[in-house]
Design a protein around this motif. Structure first.
Motif, mmCIF file in Angstrom:
data_model
loop_
_atom_site.group_PDB
_atom_site.id
_atom_site.type_symbol
_atom_site.label_atom_id
_atom_site.label_comp_id
_atom_site.label_asym_id
_atom_site.label_seq_id
_atom_site.Cartn_x
_atom_site.Cartn_y
_atom_site.Cartn_z
ATOM 1 N N VAL A 1 5.571 1.893 -7.224
ATOM 2 C CA VAL A 1 4.290 1.757 -6.538
ATOM 3 C C VAL A 1 4.111 0.323 -6.056
ATOM 4 O O VAL A 1 4.544 -0.631 -6.719
ATOM 5 N N ASP B 1 0.819 -1.222 0.000
ATOM 6 C CA ASP B 1 0.000 0.000 0.000
ATOM 7 C C ASP B 1 0.845 1.262 0.000
ATOM 8 O O ASP B 1 0.368 2.334 0.367
ATOM 9 N N GLU C 1 0.035 5.188 0.580
ATOM 10 C CA GLU C 1 -0.802 5.876 -0.404
ATOM 11 C C GLU C 1 -1.761 6.860 0.248
ATOM 12 O O GLU C 1 -2.047 7.929 -0.320
ATOM 13 N N GLN D 1 1.854 -3.089 -4.979
ATOM 14 C CA GLN D 1 0.893 -3.829 -5.806
ATOM 15 C C GLN D 1 -0.562 -3.446 -5.542
ATOM 16 O O GLN D 1 -1.425 -3.639 -6.406
ATOM 17 N N ASN D 2 -0.855 -2.880 -4.363
ATOM 18 C CA ASN D 2 -2.242 -2.508 -4.061
ATOM 19 C C ASN D 2 -2.543 -1.025 -4.319
ATOM 20 O O ASN D 2 -3.674 -0.581 -4.091
ATOM 21 N N VAL D 3 -1.563 -0.278 -4.780
ATOM 22 C CA VAL D 3 -1.757 1.144 -5.040
ATOM 23 C C VAL D 3 -2.468 1.311 -6.388
ATOM 24 O O VAL D 3 -2.006 0.801 -7.407
ATOM 25 N N THR D 4 -3.591 2.023 -6.371
ATOM 26 C CA THR D 4 -4.388 2.161 -7.600
ATOM 27 C C THR D 4 -4.557 3.606 -8.066
ATOM 28 O O THR D 4 -4.771 3.857 -9.253
ATOM 29 N N ALA D 5 -4.482 4.559 -7.144
ATOM 30 C CA ALA D 5 -4.790 5.950 -7.499
ATOM 31 C C ALA D 5 -3.577 6.728 -7.998
ATOM 32 O O ALA D 5 -3.731 7.838 -8.529
ATOM 33 N N TYR D 6 -2.381 6.171 -7.838
ATOM 34 C CA TYR D 6 -1.154 6.882 -8.221
ATOM 35 C C TYR D 6 -0.282 5.982 -9.077
ATOM 36 O O TYR D 6 -0.351 4.743 -9.003
ATOM 37 N N HIS D 7 0.579 6.648 -9.882
ATOM 38 C CA HIS D 7 1.410 5.921 -10.830
ATOM 39 C C HIS D 7 2.819 6.489 -10.852
ATOM 40 O O HIS D 7 3.051 7.633 -10.407
#
Length: 316
Positions: A71, A26, A113, A73-79
């Protein structure tokens, strides 16, 4: 990676070299572009009462902006490649970077995150770092706790690092603003950003009929002076920690129905709002620059009161 590590009270910061951090599921890894130097870090270095709030040894620095390089593996909102600021405190655990875990006095830092705030392209990394603590910690008492809004008469005690943010944002928001500061240079800065009433003494603010006063000094008598200066039924918000005690006139507090409340910190949403103020092009606190190699010397300058506004360590 390299970073300035705190080990124990009254010991100098040590420049350490460590294995590059990897993100937990995260978390993200930031290449640090700017980190603010804060009086909190001066306290950590020299005041043993801070010891229970610090997980030493730890790399200090809780005012951070940078660019994401990895990032979890569970981060979705940032790149990778996103520009971000970092809210100092994790809203889920209450833990602060640069205290409970390694912070921004380094070239890389791992950050959960939930602490990230998107940094607009028009806001610099230097501004982004300054907003994460000084900006947030002035926005929250002013607008969230104090309820400042257009047309409101607002007083700011102390036009230093936090007070400058608050006074400037209050002017932009359309408040009628008064500032009290003993330093002539601070009063001149206040005039330059459009503050309507500028005073050397807090007592002189009484004539301004203020509904809200934010005390960013917190030097014992300043809070009681604010209680005397605010209008009947008004609010005083205490933020400054110059001296962690105050003797107040409870009679004035009671009979004039004054509300006195303390405030520490803020939220990631507050930081995002401060970035929007920067985007107007009108928010202009004094931001003095140093580099990462001279962070220890910068903290000494802070301790001696030699810094005007906020001091930021910046990378190219």
């Amino acid at each position: 990676m390299k970073g300035w590590q705190f080990t124990e009270t009254d010991a100098p910061l040590t420049l350490v070299e460590q294995v590059n951090p990897e993100p937990a599921p995260d978390e993200v890894i930031l290449a640090v572009k700017a980190a603010g130097l804060c009086h909190t870090d001066v306290g950590i270095l020299h005041d043993p009462s801070w010891a229970p709030m610090v997980n030493a040894p730890v790399i200090l620095g809780h005012e951070v902006a940078g660019i994401i390089t990895k990032v979890g593996q569970n981060v979705t909102a940032y790149h990778v490649g996103d520009r971000v600021g970092v809210s100092p405190q994790n809203p889920e655990t209450g833990q602060t970077i640069g205290a409970f875990r390694d912070g921004g006095y380094s070239d890389q830092v791992a950050v959960p995150e939930v602490q990230l705030v998107p940094l607009p392209d028009s806001v610099s990394y230097i501004q982004g770092a300054a907003a994460t603590d000084a900006g947030m910690s002035s926005y929250h008492p002013l607008f969230v706790v104090g309820g400042a809004k257009k047309g409101m008469k607002v007083g700011i005690i102390g036009a230093g690092g936090l007070g400058q943010f608050a006074a400037n944002m209050a002017v932009i928001a359309g408040c009628e603003v008064s500032v009290a500061d003993t330093k002539a240079s601070a009063r001149e800065w206040a005039k330059s950003v459009g503050v309507q009433h500028v005073h050397a003494e807090i007592a002189d603010m009484k004539a301004d009929d203020l509904e809200l006063i934010i005390d960013f000094a917190g030097f014992d008598t300043t809070t009681n002076d604010a209680i005397h200066a605010v209008k009947a039924g008004g609010t005083v918000v205490l933020v400054g920690m110059g001296i962690l005690h105050s003797t107040i006139d409870t009679g004035d507090l009671i009979f004039r129905n004054i509300t006195l409340v303390g405030n520490s910190g803020g939220t990631p949403e507050d930081i995002a709002d401060v970035y929007r103020y920067f985007e107007t092009g009108k928010l202009a606190p004094e931001l003095t620059l140093t580099d990462f190699d001279h962070i220890p010397e910068g903290l000494v300058s802070l301790e001696k009161g030699e810094v005007s506004g906020r001091l930021i360590a910046a990378r190219d």
